[in-house]
Design a protein around this motif. Structure first.
Motif, PDB file in Angstrom:
ATOM      1  N   GLU A 140      46.452  35.936  36.542  1.00  0.00           N
ATOM      2  CA  GLU A 140      46.563  37.085  35.630  1.00  0.00           C
ATOM      3  C   GLU A 140      46.120  38.369  36.316  1.00  0.00           C
ATOM      4  O   GLU A 140      46.758  39.424  36.174  1.00  0.00           O
TER       5      GLU A 140
ATOM      6  N   HIS B 102      48.752  39.386  38.891  1.00  0.00           N
ATOM      7  CA  HIS B 102      49.933  39.939  38.224  1.00  0.00           C
ATOM      8  C   HIS B 102      49.734  41.421  37.910  1.00  0.00           C
ATOM      9  O   HIS B 102      50.606  42.261  38.160  1.00  0.00           O
ATOM     10  N   THR B 103      48.566  41.744  37.342  1.00  0.00           N
ATOM     11  CA  THR B 103      48.270  43.136  36.984  1.00  0.00           C
ATOM     12  C   THR B 103      48.279  44.034  38.220  1.00  0.00           C
ATOM     13  O   THR B 103      48.851  45.131  38.211  1.00  0.00           O
TER      14      THR B 103
ATOM     15  N   LEU C 236      49.697  43.420  41.167  1.00  0.00           N
ATOM     16  CA  LEU C 236      51.034  43.469  41.777  1.00  0.00           C
ATOM     17  C   LEU C 236      51.919  44.493  41.088  1.00  0.00           C
ATOM     18  O   LEU C 236      52.680  45.221  41.746  1.00  0.00           O
ATOM     19  N   ARG C 237      51.818  44.554  39.761  1.00  0.00           N
ATOM     20  CA  ARG C 237      52.635  45.543  39.036  1.00  0.00           C
ATOM     21  C   ARG C 237      52.258  46.966  39.420  1.00  0.00           C
ATOM     22  O   ARG C 237      53.085  47.872  39.357  1.00  0.00           O
ATOM     23  N   ALA C 238      50.997  47.160  39.832  1.00  0.00           N
ATOM     24  CA  ALA C 238      50.536  48.492  40.238  1.00  0.00           C
ATOM     25  C   ALA C 238      50.619  48.681  41.756  1.00  0.00           C
ATOM     26  O   ALA C 238      50.145  49.693  42.267  1.00  0.00           O
ATOM     27  N   ASN C 239      51.213  47.701  42.438  1.00  0.00           N
ATOM     28  CA  ASN C 239      51.343  47.768  43.904  1.00  0.00           C
ATOM     29  C   ASN C 239      49.971  47.929  44.557  1.00  0.00           C
ATOM     30  O   ASN C 239      49.806  48.699  45.509  1.00  0.00           O
TER      31      ASN C 239
ATOM     32  N   GLU D  48      54.982  31.793  39.320  1.00  0.00           N
ATOM     33  CA  GLU D  48      54.440  33.046  38.799  1.00  0.00           C
ATOM     34  C   GLU D  48      54.830  34.249  39.651  1.00  0.00           C
ATOM     35  O   GLU D  48      54.487  35.387  39.308  1.00  0.00           O
TER      36      GLU D  48
END
Length: 425
Positions: free
Chosen positions: A233, A236-237, A239-242, A272
């Protein structure tokens, strides 16, 4: 003695209850000043060790301060005496000890380090520097407490059914993340995920209590799966923000030997969408490896898939070098005990230097654990260590705080040069 009565209404949050063990010849003004400023919650003076023992049994004391000089060194055995009283169940806890001394710091530091390893918080402060005592109190406040060596474990505050239900439901468990830093640039370069249990009736239960119970129950795999899911989790957070950083997960050899666990880890990461390079398995020393060849084969497969493999607590245990040479590690971590003693003990410094040289020769990253003072950073940089973790750099963070810290790039502050003070995160 001319020390005012306790001014607890002026004390700051978390200020300690302090007992001064006499005779006090030069520290009275220093202690009184800290009390008046609110840096101490309370201050009492005990003239003799016999009187001290009675007072410790009657009221809570966090820190005992005593003077140690060339002609008055009888207080050097106080920490050992406190350990004995604790072992006899005559103390509810072992107070920390501060030696106020006019002796050279290195004269007492090695002895203080050994006592800390035994479970007593011991600090050395200068009798000629009025700010030194405040600094020692600050170090005690940030140092992680240790259970006295050889002391009996306290009665369990939970049942095995409590623990089994909690870890399987995940309702009371969570993770915190201990950041790792580049010691040259000050930038965060990774983190270690740590399990925490907040019991509904007893509050925080330390890992030193629940991990052995999980091992007895054979439920370490359930905890590993829980931590892995939470780490997914977090990644994921980020990665979305690079802004993703590698995160390591602790596992014993017994956990890794569970059939199919490593394949499930790989399949879950691919499902995932998490790159293998962002997940690292940190092999702990808590279980002996019975079949090192089989585990080596499994870990080789993990390395080939892109996962990092780290060895925790380099220098401890009886099989450190065997593991290092026969298992496919990508990094190893120098145990905190060597990092914290390297300034005062030539043997500890030699271990750190040897570990760094070994890492370079084997092509592995080396991480220094237990960095709790700015001088640890200075010396590690001088010795060529590039990555470290510890309270002086940053405490373990709750998930939301860790994500915010990464996204805000708050960890990009430059590390201090010699003589500068580092701001604890």
């Amino acid at each position: 003695m001319n020390i005012p009565a306790a001014l607890s209404d002026q004390a700051g949050a978390g200020a300690p209850h302090v007992m001064a063990l006499g005779p006090l010849t030069r520290s009275t003004d220093m202690l009184s000043g800290l009390l008046i400023q609110g840096d101490l919650h309370s201050l009492r003076v005990s003239e003799t060790r016999g009187q001290l023992e009675a007072e410790l049994a009657a009221e809570a004391v966090d820190v005992i301060v005593c003077e140690v000089s060339g002609d008055a060194s009888e207080h050097l055995n106080l920490p050992v005496r406190l350990l004995r009283l604790y072992a006899l169940n005559r103390l509810a806890k072992v107070p920390a000890v501060i030696w106020l001394s006019d002796l050279p710091a290195q004269t007492l530091d090695a002895q203080a380090s050994e006592l800390r390893d035994a479970g007593v918080g011991v600090e050395v402060a200068s009798l000629v520097d009025k700010h030194s005592l405040a600094g020692a109190l600050g170090r005690l406040a940030t140092r992680r407490p240790a259970r006295p060596a050889g002391a009996a474990c306290p009665p369990a505050r939970f049942t095995e059914d409590n623990l089994r239900q909690s870890v399987e439901s995940g309702q009371e468990f969570r993770i915190v993340l201990q950041p790792q830093y580049d010691l040259t640039t000050g930038r965060m370069v990774g983190a270690e995920a740590l399990a925490r249990w907040r019991h509904g009736g007893f509050g925080e239960i330390p890992p030193s209590e629940f991990l052995p119970a999980l091992r007895r129950l054979g439920r370490k795999c359930a905890l590993f799966d829980f931590v892995l899911a939470r780490v997914h989790e977090v990644l994921h957070t980020l990665l979305r923000a690079n802004a993703a950083l590698p995160v390591s997960i602790n596992a014993s050899a017994a956990t890794l030997a569970i059939p199919g666990l490593l394949y499930r880890l790989d399949a879950g990461a691919r499902r995932e969408g998490i790159p293998a390079e962002l997940l690292k398995i940190e092999l702990t020393e808590d279980v002996d490896i019975d079949d090192i060849q089989r585990i080596a084969s499994d870990l080789e497969w993990m390395r080939a898939r892109g996962f990092g493999i780290s060895m925790d607590d380099f220098g401890t245990g009886t099989s450190t070098l065997e593991r290092l040479t026969r298992l496919p590690f990508s990094e190893f971590k120098i145990d905190r005990s060597f990092v914290q003693r390297m300034h005062t003990e030539p043997a500890a410094r030699a271990v750190v230097i040897t570990a760094l040289d070994l890492g370079r020769r084997l092509g592995m990253r080396v991480v220094a654990e237990g960095i709790e003072r700015s001088e640890h950073i200075y010396l590690l940089r001088e010795l060529g260590c590039h990555v470290g973790q510890g309270y002086e750099l940053c405490r373990p963070l709750e998930v939301s705080d860790f994500i915010a810290k990464v996204l805000n790039e708050a960890s990009a502050q430059p590390l201090p040069r010699n003589g500068e003070q580092y701001r604890v995160a």
